[in-house]
Design a protein around this motif. Structure first.
Motif, short mmCIF file in Angstrom:
data_model
loop_
_atom_site.label_atom_id
_atom_site.label_comp_id
_atom_site.label_asym_id
_atom_site.label_seq_id
_atom_site.Cartn_x
_atom_site.Cartn_y
_atom_site.Cartn_z
N ASP A 182 3.30 -0.61 -6.40
CA ASP A 182 2.18 0.32 -6.22
C ASP A 182 2.09 1.23 -7.46
OD1 ASP A 182 0.19 1.95 -5.28
OD2 ASP A 182 1.46 3.03 -3.85
N PRO A 206 0.82 -1.21 0.00
CA PRO A 206 0.00 0.00 0.00
C PRO A 206 0.86 1.25 0.00
CG PRO A 206 -0.77 -1.59 1.64
CD PRO A 206 0.54 -2.08 1.14
N ALA A 207 0.31 2.33 -0.58
CA ALA A 207 1.06 3.59 -0.67
C ALA A 207 1.52 4.07 0.70
CB ALA A 207 0.21 4.65 -1.34
N ASP A 222 1.05 7.64 -7.25
CA ASP A 222 0.98 6.27 -6.75
C ASP A 222 -0.48 5.85 -6.81
OD1 ASP A 222 -0.15 7.71 -4.69
OD2 ASP A 222 1.31 7.12 -3.17
#
Length: 267
Positions: free
Chosen positions: A86, A2-3, A41
């Motif tokens: 991502d 995840p970012a 992203d």
């Protein structure tokens, strides 16, 4: 990953996409990830998609402006995020939350600094481009053995001559906004720092026109690349017919006869 877990990702997502209403009918969408030169992203792409969806769903909004910061419009995909798997893709509108499915209403790119790689493709997802004279634009992906898959390779040849689009694609060089304006990609040039104001002025010209007619006209122009001349007469009518039956058409005719500005209702 995840970012939020990518090192140095903040700001991302909704913290990196700011919206502001400018008057009754104009929306400003700003990308603000300066530490990544406004690269995208996944979370930022999803936030952009949410902003575009909200713009589409709000009937009071008739035009939008997409801007970055003073240093960069966008440098494209966040490569640090990409290294962690991502990617700047949203589920419905695709790349950067807009590239695969731009809004049906007008959107203007206001460019300062660099519009490179996905940044230029972000411009190509917009209908009009207002740029600072000092800005630079290009699709450098091939120099890194990448491919510009955000629309640049098939949209750019529709905006500038084929052989010049090919030169940009194959060399990866960046060209000045002044040259891009000469080629027709940039609608209007401004002095450095004035691209947003120039985009606002252009937006106000659009807002003076009937919103239903503007939306239909955008759709017909976009489809023009896909229609032959013989089919275009019929293909345009599903977009045009509701406008020709609208209250706004009658208001436009009355305003012309009365020598006054029309009051549009979008009906």
């Amino acid at each position: 990953m995840p970012a939020s877990e990518v090192p140095g990702a903040d700001p991302t997502g909704s913290e990196a996409i700011h919206t502001e209403q400018l008057g009754d009918h104009l929306l400003l969408i700003r990308v603000d990830r300066p530490h990544r030169r406004n690269a995208f992203d996944g979370a930022t792409a999803r936030a952009m998609e949410a902003a575009i969806d909200a713009y589409e769903d709000d009937d009071t909004l008739r035009c939008a402006i997409l801007a970055g910061t003073a240093q960069a419009f966008s440098s494209g995909q966040d490569l640090i995020a990409a290294a962690h798997g991502d990617m700047g893709v949203a589920p419905n509108r695709g790349g950067f939350g807009i590239m695969a499915k731009p809004p049906t209403k007008p959107i203007i790119a206001a460019v300062e600094g660099h519009a490179l790689a996905g940044g230029l493709e972000l411009c190509l997802a917009c209908d009009l481009v207002v740029s600072s004279r000092s800005a630079t634009m290009g699709i450098p992906e091939a120099t890194r053995s990448l491919v510009a898959v955000g629309g640049g390779l098939f949209r750019l040849p529709k905006r500038i001559p084929y052989h010049l689009a090919m030169e940009l694609a194959l060399t990866g060089k960046a060209w000045s906004a002044e040259r891009m304006a000469e080629l027709g990609l940039v609608n209007r040039l401004t002095e450095p720092g004035a691209a947003l104001q120039g985009a606002i002025e252009l937006a106000h010209e659009i807002l003076r026109a009937g919103p239903l007619a503007v939306r239909a006209s955008k759709q017909i122009v976009q489809h023009a690349y896909d229609w032959n001349d013989a089919d275009s007469w019929q293909n345009q009518m599903p977009f045009a017919r509701p406008v020709l039956a609208s209250e706004d058409l009658q208001e436009g005719l009355r305003a012309f006869a009365d020598k006054r500005d029309p009051i549009w209702t979008g009906r």
